[in-house]
Structure formats: structure tokens, C-alpha cells
Design an enzyme around this catalytic site. Structure first.
Site, PDB file in Angstrom:
ATOM      1  N   GLU A  48       7.703   7.676   0.842  1.00 34.22           N
ATOM      2  CA  GLU A  48       6.710   7.123  -0.071  1.00 34.22           C
ATOM      3  C   GLU A  48       6.147   8.265  -0.894  1.00 34.22           C
ATOM      4  O   GLU A  48       5.886   9.351  -0.370  1.00 34.22           O
ATOM      5  CB  GLU A  48       5.610   6.493   0.784  1.00 34.22           C
ATOM      6  CG  GLU A  48       4.465   5.963   0.007  1.00 34.22           C
ATOM      7  CD  GLU A  48       3.396   5.339   0.914  1.00 34.22           C
ATOM      8  OE1 GLU A  48       3.440   5.541   2.135  1.00 34.22           O
ATOM      9  OE2 GLU A  48       2.517   4.671   0.367  1.00 34.22           O
ATOM     10  N   CYS A 246       2.366   1.470  -1.467  1.00 40.54           N
ATOM     11  CA  CYS A 246       1.460   0.935  -2.489  1.00 40.54           C
ATOM     12  C   CYS A 246       1.869   1.289  -3.907  1.00 40.54           C
ATOM     13  O   CYS A 246       1.476   0.585  -4.840  1.00 40.54           O
ATOM     14  CB  CYS A 246       0.050   1.419  -2.208  1.00 40.54           C
ATOM     15  SG  CYS A 246      -0.610   0.755  -0.674  1.00 40.54           S
ATOM     16  N   ASN A 377       5.388  -5.164  -1.233  1.00 38.44           N
ATOM     17  CA  ASN A 377       5.073  -4.211  -0.169  1.00 38.44           C
ATOM     18  C   ASN A 377       4.122  -4.871   0.809  1.00 38.44           C
ATOM     19  O   ASN A 377       4.537  -5.636   1.664  1.00 38.44           O
ATOM     20  CB  ASN A 377       4.473  -2.925  -0.755  1.00 38.44           C
ATOM     21  CG  ASN A 377       3.987  -1.976   0.329  1.00 38.44           C
ATOM     22  OD1 ASN A 377       4.705  -1.772   1.311  1.00 38.44           O
ATOM     23  ND2 ASN A 377       2.801  -1.435   0.205  1.00 38.44           N
ATOM     24  N   GLU A 378       2.834  -4.629   0.672  1.00 38.49           N
ATOM     25  CA  GLU A 378       1.881  -5.270   1.593  1.00 38.49           C
ATOM     26  C   GLU A 378       1.191  -6.408   0.855  1.00 38.49           C
ATOM     27  O   GLU A 378      -0.036  -6.457   0.790  1.00 38.49           O
ATOM     28  CB  GLU A 378       0.863  -4.246   2.087  1.00 38.49           C
ATOM     29  CG  GLU A 378       1.419  -3.321   3.145  1.00 38.49           C
ATOM     30  CD  GLU A 378       0.373  -2.357   3.697  1.00 38.49           C
ATOM     31  OE1 GLU A 378      -0.702  -2.210   3.083  1.00 38.49           O
ATOM     32  OE2 GLU A 378       0.639  -1.751   4.747  1.00 38.49           O
TER      33      GLU A 378
HETATM   34  O1  AHR Z   1       1.621   4.717   4.023  1.00 33.11           O
HETATM   35  C1  AHR Z   1       0.400   4.610   3.370  1.00 33.11           C
HETATM   36  C2  AHR Z   1       0.146   3.225   2.826  1.00 33.11           C
HETATM   37  O2  AHR Z   1      -0.108   2.384   3.894  1.00 33.11           O
HETATM   38  C3  AHR Z   1       1.276   2.549   2.125  1.00 33.11           C
HETATM   39  O3  AHR Z   1       1.361   2.858   0.793  1.00 33.11           O
HETATM   40  C4  AHR Z   1       0.962   1.104   2.286  1.00 33.11           C
HETATM   41  O4  AHR Z   1       2.107   0.306   2.310  1.00 33.11           O
HETATM   42  C5  AHR Z   1       0.152   1.049   3.538  1.00 33.11           C
HETATM   43  O5  AHR Z   1      -1.050   0.426   3.323  1.00 33.11           O
END
Ligand code: AHR
Length: 658
Positions: A48, A246, A377-378
Site C-alpha cells: 500500500e 484507502c 477497498n473498505e
Molecule cells: O493499512 C492502512 C489502512 O487500513 C488501509 O489503507 C485501509 O484499507 C485500512 O483502513
């Protein structure tokens, strides 16, 4: 911190019904009862772009703001001039003729010599410079007349020159040209800088001012930082999830990750702000942008290099719901879906297809063999499900074999999770992506989480997890407590490999001077990198993956917390070995007898790898292997193996079956 550890020990004791004498157990391993297949993808990594993961991290570019596209166009640059001359350096914006790379710098020289007029770039928290290594400087320029000389210098923090060269810009006219020169550094410094001194008379336009070390991963020009990638390669990860997280969602939709803007010539990859730039006011990173020198082609290539299945994550038409929570209207979702379809063509398509041709032109005519992708993603809520269904329909219609990874939100339980879990299972989602950033207690308690999950239907991807020991500022560190709790949890993932088919720790990298989020798997500065205790746990699971789960029990129950003991076992068909993982999370030594049932004979020796430490122990730049695996050979007689599991230890035993 001490108080918290004491509390945790008490908690572990309670959960594990710990007594205060040494514990002896007999664990029965039924080696002739292979169960679930362990997928080659079981243990992977999640890259990430957070904590200076990409720019300033694995992307080895040393120049910050090489193209003057940051919000503040001269951020990272200082002008060296004894007396300021108005208009001598101008940032020019040609946004109408070049939307992707609008800005460049015009330098007007008035008969200047070396030392009169120059620029200094500070790098990403300084530039890590290594003695004897080649440095490749390059620049795009145009000038009405050929007259400019650039004196390039690497300097240390006392401004001593530790490497230098001269580059003459020889072309003239209206067109842009590229010039490059290489030279070697004479010293090693952690926080160097680069000077460019101008010599000449008249104007010169400059863009894409770049400096890369020559010792990149696989020595690729403009490539990645080799030490960081080597740490990944050493894990032999089953998959590489990228690029977020994110950043896929973006602060708002205009800030979302768009893969098409990250492929092709690097000077045409349109920079955007990294959302971690502004996410945490207490860890603000105003110079955090995404230049996309590291883009989707490079991620696919990286996955291929390290033998991992690529797992790209795409925006689902929703921005981060903690930030702007912007959604694209359903009737405007098509371009987002098209991006997903085109990505499959980019990765797998014939070189005669539109996007397959782009891949081939970038140097990879062979397909990347993309088999899966994440949508969102989330993200959560009915808005997510509605959009996901549209993606699912379109992708499955055209590419039925592509597996889709679907979000179950930010948390592994609660209303949002329950809603999504129900909906995703009704949709027959291929994979449900569960995230858990929780205290160590959660990880110990959830070693049985998947024992009662549905065996049919959607599979689980533990896409992001990390044990958070202490959420107070500065407390969330990669201690052995965090790592051993993850090891305990992972025995439960392995035991349920028919349900959980992929898992990855998060986040992967953090720069010591530029992080926003902790804990992280690997910490780096400008010159060094080290794996945390969590890294070594991940690596041990990955290198000792096995191919089929076999039962290991204590009093006819799975080993998941009794006397703070956790265990899993598997067979590696390729090597005909039995692999047994045991976590003793108690503060007492344990003597555990492994009784191997259903085996004819076993080798006279086995390979034992042990991690053991104080719960508060950490790895650091000065002591990078303070908590690390130690290997030994143990003698085995008959079919019973006695394992001495010290307090707070994680052991992996490999025994050859004969
Ligand atoms: O890994 C940090 C963050 O945690 C990521 O961007 C997100 O997917 C999660 O909330």
C-alpha cells in the site's frame, strides 16, 4: 506500556486458563488424514502506498517533486542564488497543451558560471547515497540555443561534495529532449541532497529532473529499491495485493486511484495527492504525492518477479467513507466498470488488443495472467452492494474465470460487517475480504474464528490485519507480543485453509521519518530496512506453507488457546514433510509431546525453527534481528517428538516422512 503488558499477560492467562506450573501436553497429529488443500496463494503481501511506501520508498527515485507538479510547485527545491533576481526561475503551467504534466521550470541565465545560480533538491527526507554506487541523472529540457551546462553534485549534510558530474545540453529548438549522465558516489550518507548549478546564457526549460541509484532491484533503470524488494522476495509471497488500501478510494472521487493514469511514459503519468498527505493531522505529510513512476505495469512486473499472483484493487465508484463519502451515481458507473474490464485486457489481452498493446509497448508482450481483482477497498453499505453487483455482472459476463474480492468493510464484526457478510454470501461473492486491526487479545481469542464458518460458498481473504498493542500515540509498535498473537491467530487460518484461502498483514512498509500509520511489517530509512518480529512470523508461515492441512489435537479438540497453546499441522506433498507450528503464548515453559499417528517411519532428525523473546522486544535499525528465527536440528526417536516450547515462543518443526 508496562501496565498494559501486565494486563495482557493476565488476560492471556484467563483466556488460556493458565496454571502456574510447567505444562505438559500430548498433541496428536494424524498425518495420514490430509484435509483441506492449502492454496499456493495462502500467505501473501499487501503493498500500500502509505508511510512513503511508493514515492520515497520502493520507487527508487531520489528527487522529490521532479516535475514541479506538487501543490506547491517548488516544494523539495531550493534556489541557490546570492542575490535574488526577479523572474530568473519561473514555474510555467501549460495546462491547456499538456494536461497530464502541465508544469515545468524556466531558468533564465544571465552569463552564469558554476556557483552563481543553482537548485538543490532535498530528496524524500534526504537522499540515501551509497559509496561506489552509480547514480543516473536525467532531465527533459528545451532551449532556443544550445548553450547550457549542468553541474550536478551530491552533497552531504555539511555540503561537502561526495559525487559530481557535468551534463551539457546540446539540442536546441522548440522540442523537448532528454539528456542523461551517470556518475559514482564517493561517500555513503543517510541524508544527502543534490545540487544542480547552471552555466550559460539565456533561457532553458526543465522538467522530469531525476536521479536513480544504479543498484535497483534487478538493476532496472528507474527501478525499485533492491533491499526493500528483496525482503518481499524472501517471503515467497503467494500474492501481491496493490496499490491500497484507502488510496484506491481516495479522499474524494477525483483523488481516487486510476490505473490508466499510471501506465505509459512516466512523463505522461498524471500526479495526484496521496490521501495520506492529509489524513492524520498529527502525522501530516504535506509532501506526500503519487507520481506514479511506480504504476500498474510495475506492480504486475513486481508480482511476476517475486512469484506472487497479482491482486489489483480497483475503485468501486465510492470514495473513502470516512472522508468525503462521495459516490458516483449508478447511471455514471460505467467508466469505472470499463476500467476493470480494460485492466483485465491490459494484464491478459493479446498484444493486438488496445490495452494488451499498451502492455507490450511497455516491454511485456506476454500476459501477466491476472486471475483475480478486488472491487472496492473498505467500502460498505447498500451503496457498495449496489455498485458491486453491477461490476460482478459485467466482469463475470466477459471474464467468467476472474475471481472477485469483495469488501466486508472496515471491521471484522458489527452491524456493517453482518450486513455485508449476508449480502455478499447471497451474491455468491468469490472472496470476502475481512480486515482486523485489533488488540492482541482479539488475535488470541479468534484463533477459532473460522472453525465454524460455512464451508461452502464464498471464501475468505484476510486482506489486512495487524495486532495493535497500544493505540496511544507512539505506543503501537511491532513488539513480540503483537507478532506472537498474530502467529496464534494464523494457526487458526491455516487449520481452516478450506475457508481462508488468502491472508496478508498490513501495512507493509514504513519510512522511519515519513510514516503515518503503525505498526508496519518492514521499517526503512534512506539506507537500511529490517523486518519486524511480525515480518518473521509472516515469513515463517509462508516458507512453511505445506499443501494439505492435517489434524492436530489436544484432548480431541483443536489446539487453540488451551493453556495458551496454539498449533496447526500440514503436509508438504512436494517434499513429503510434516510441518507443525506451535505457539506457546504463556509465561511458563511447556513440554509438548507430538504423537504422530498414521506414519510408517519418520526421519531421525527434524528442522526446528524457533522465535522466542520478551513480549516487549522489538527489532530496530541498530538491532535488526533482535527478535528473529533461530534454526536447529533435533533428534527424533520413534513416532513421538518432544518439543520444549519456551515461554512466549513460536516454533516450526519440519520432519521428513519416510
Ligand atoms: O493499512 C492502512 C489502512 O487500513 C488501509 O489503507 C485501509 O484499507 C485500512 O483502513
Amino acid at each position: 506500556m508496562k501496565q498494559r503488558i501486565a494486563f495482557l499477560l493476565m488476560a492471556i492467562t484467563i483466556f488460556g486458563k493458565q496454571t502456574f506450573s510447567q505444562q505438559n501436553h500430548t498433541l496428536i497429529v494424524k498425518a495420514n488424514q490430509p484435509g483441506a488443500a492449502i492454496q499456493p496463494t495462502m500467505w501473501g503481501v499487501f503493498f500500500e502506498d502509505i508511510n512513503l511506501g511508493a514515492d520515497g520508498g520502493i520507487y527508487a527515485e531520489l528527487v522529490k517533486n521532479r516535475s514541479f507538479e506538487f501543490f506547491k510547485p517548488m516544494m523539495g527545491w531550493a534556489v541557490n542564488r546570492k542575490k535574488f533576481v526577479e523572474g530568473e526561475m519561473l514555474v510555467i503551467n501549460r495546462s491547456e497543451e499538456n494536461t497530464r504534466n502541465p508544469r515545468f521550470l524556466r531558468v533564465t541565465m544571465n552569463n552564469v558560471s558554476k556557483g552563481d545560480l543553482g537548485l538543490t533538491n532535498e530528496g524524500f527526507r534526504g537522499m540515501g547515497i551509497k559509496k561506489g554506487v552509480r547514480y543516473d541523472f536525467s532531465i527533459m529540457y528545451r532551449q532556443p540555443q544550445a548553450h547550457t551546462k549542468l553541474h550536478i553534485e551530491l552533497i552531504d549534510s555539511s555540503k561537502n561534495v561526495i559525487g559530481d558530474t557535468v551534463l551539457s545540453l546540446t539540442a536546441s529548438g522548440d522540442n523537448w529532449h532528454k539528456a542523461a549522465v551517470s556518475f559514482h558516489a564517493r561517500e555513503t550518507v543517510m541524508k544527502g541532497k543534490m545540487n544542480i548549478w547552471f552555466e550559460g546564457n539565456g533561457a532553458v526549460d526543465l522538467d522530469m529532473i531525476s536521479l536513480f541509484p544504479g543498484d535497483t532491484w534487478k538493476n532496472r533503470p528507474g527501478g525499485m529499491r533492491a533491499d526493500m524488494i528483496q525482503l518481499l522476495a524472501d517471503m515467497k509471497p503467494g500474492f501481491l495485493r496493490f496499490p491500497g488500501g484507502c488510496i484506491v478510494e481516495g479522499f474524494d472521487l477525483s483523488n481516487r486511484y486510476r490505473w490508466k493514469n499510471t501506465v505509459g511514459p512516466i512523463e505522461e503519468r498524471q500526479l495526484i495527492m496521496n490521501r495520506w498527505n492529509i489524513e492524520f493531522p498529527h502525522r501530516a505529510a504535506p509532501d506526500y504525492f503519487q507520481t506514479f513512476g511506480l504504476g500498474f505495469f510495475e506492480y504486475f512486473q513486481l508480482a511476476e518477479d517475486i512469484g506472487a499472483e497479482p491482486l489489483p484493487i480497483l475503485n468501486c465508484g465510492m470514495a473513502c467513507q470516512f472522508n468525503s463519502a462521495e459516490v458516483v451515481p449508478m447511471q455514471a458507473l460505467d467508466p469505472y466498470i470499463q476500467d476493470a474490464l480494460d485492466l483485465i485486457e491490459f494484464a491478459n489481452g493479446d498484444v493486438n488488443t488496445k490495452w494488451g498493446k499498451v502492455r507490450a509497448e511497455m516491454g511485456h508482450p506476454a500476459p501477466f495472467n491476472l486471475k483475480m481483482m478486488g472491487i472496492g477497498n473498505e467500502n460498505w453499505g447498500p451503496q457498495y452492494i449496489e455498485r458491486l453487483k453491477a461490476f460482478q455482472t459485467a466482469i463475470k459476463e466477459k471474464y467468467p474465470s476472474i475471481k472477485l474480492i469483495c469488501s466486508s468493510g472496515t471491521d471484522p464484526n458489527g452491524e456493517r460487517f453482518d450486513y455485508l457478510n449476508g449480502e455478499l454470501r447471497r451474491m455468491n461473492a468469490d472472496f470476502i475480504d475481512e480486515h482486523y486491526y485489533r488488540k492482541p487479545e482479539f488475535f488470541f481469542q479468534n484463533a477459532r474464528r473460522y472453525d465454524n464458518y460455512p464451508r461452502n460458498g464464498s471464501k475468505i481473504f484476510g486482506g489486512e490485519y495487524a495486532s495493535h498493542v497500544d493505540k496511544t500515540a507512539g505506543g503501537n509498535r511491532n513488539t513480540w507480543l503483537a507478532a506472537i498473537s498474530e502467529a496464534a491467530f494464523m494457526t487458526g487460518l491455516e487449520r481452516n485453509a478450506d475457508v481462508v484461502q488468502m491472508a496478508s498483514y498490513a501495512p507493509l512498509f514504513a519510512h522511519i521519518d515519513g510514516w503515518q500509520w503503525a505498526p508496519d511489517l518492514i521499517w526503512v530509512n534512506n539506507l537500511q530496512s529490517y523486518g519486524t518480529p511480525d515480518y518473521h512470523v509472516q515469513k515463517l508461515f509462508s516458507l512453511n506453507k505445506g499443501s494439505k492441512v492435517v489434524p492436530i489435537t489436544l484432548n480431541n479438540d483443536v489446539v487453540a488457546g488451551q493453556d495458551s497453546l496454539y498449533a496447526s499441522a500440514c503436509i508438504d506433498a512436494a517434499t513429503n514433510e510434516l510441518i507443525i507450528k506451535v505457539v506457546n503464548a504463556s509465561d511458563k515453559p511447556q513440554v509438548n509431546t507430538l504423537q504422530l499417528d498414521g506414519v510408517k517411519r519418520i526421519a531421525a532428525t527434524g528442522k526446528l525453527t524457533v522465535m522466542q523473546s520478551e513480549l516487549t522486544a522489538l527489532n530496530t535499525f541498530d538491532s535488526p534481528t533482535n527478535v528473529a528465527p533461530v534454526e536447529s536440528t533435533i533428534a527424533i526417536k520413534g513416532k513421538k517428538i518432544q518439543l520444549n516450547n519456551s515461554p512466549y515462543s513460536f516454533s516450526v518443526l519440519r520432519v521428513k516422512l519416510e
